[in-house]
Design a protein around this motif. Sequence first.
Motif, short mmCIF file in Angstrom:
data_model
loop_
_atom_site.label_atom_id
_atom_site.label_comp_id
_atom_site.label_asym_id
_atom_site.label_seq_id
_atom_site.Cartn_x
_atom_site.Cartn_y
_atom_site.Cartn_z
N TYR A 16 0.86 -1.19 0.00
CA TYR A 16 0.00 0.00 0.00
C TYR A 16 0.88 1.22 0.00
O TYR A 16 1.69 1.42 0.90
N PHE A 66 -9.68 3.59 6.98
CA PHE A 66 -8.34 3.02 7.04
C PHE A 66 -7.37 3.91 7.82
O PHE A 66 -6.43 3.42 8.45
N VAL A 76 -7.41 -7.30 9.50
CA VAL A 76 -7.09 -7.03 8.10
C VAL A 76 -6.37 -8.22 7.47
O VAL A 76 -5.41 -8.75 8.03
N ILE A 79 -4.26 -5.68 1.84
CA ILE A 79 -4.37 -4.24 1.60
C ILE A 79 -4.00 -3.93 0.16
O ILE A 79 -2.95 -4.35 -0.32
N TYR A 84 -9.40 -2.50 0.99
CA TYR A 84 -8.74 -3.55 1.75
C TYR A 84 -9.74 -4.64 2.12
O TYR A 84 -10.96 -4.44 2.08
N MET A 103 -10.92 2.42 1.52
CA MET A 103 -10.14 3.04 2.60
C MET A 103 -10.77 4.35 3.05
O MET A 103 -10.79 4.66 4.24
#
Length: 247
Positions: A16, A66, A76, A79, A84, A103
């Motif tokens: 990410y 997020f 989680v 991502i 995500y 997000m």
Amino acid sequence: MHLAKRIVQNKQFSTYEEADDEYDFDQAPRKKKKQKGKSALGQKLTENTSFQQLLVTQQERCRLCFENPNRPKHLVVSIANFTYLMLPPWRPVVDGHCCILPMQHEGSTRNLDNDAWNEICTFKKCLIRIFAEQGQDVIFIVTAMVMPQRRRHCLVECVPIPRDVSPKAAMYFKEAIESFNGVWSEPNSIKLIDTSVKGLRRSIPKSFPYFHVEFGLEKGFVYVIDDEYELELTMGLNIIRSILSLP
């Protein structure tokens, strides 16, 4: 762990990259009169300040944004750049139940931009392939509300079901929705919109409250909600529990 390993192998969802948000505000118009210029500038600064405070408040209060430091990070799974995948922060319906979320704080997948929308579609394809190896199909559910009291961070509920049960899932959902007459002002006005050909974004306009269910990626339908107070946010999951004879 198996689910996370398979999805993380896809390079698109391995990292990410954070990017700074830039907000460009137009300069205040040049004043012809001193008092008028001050008033316009003051009003604009007040509006900008209120907007920023609203964004901060939403992120602080929404545990699914997020950027919220209080979000459940331990749930989680994978991502991407704009979305995500996580395990549900409530009791899952079945093993493998997970959620796809944007997000940024948004109340409807219909309102997402192309980047976030395409990533959600890619997550769906990955989940379908993974659960297909286990002899399961996947049902995707979205309940989007518009009223502030009912609005929440949008998410796509992804629930795997046995392949021998999936052929009758569409019929169960259709009958359950049609029997729930309290949502509509007129019982006979219920109309399900088939999204199998056009998809969700070409079937209804933005900023409408709706319930959307997809059976894999080939079949689905949506209906617009008239009375948001009458509809339970867990209706879709409750229908799946009924299909699977779960408590």
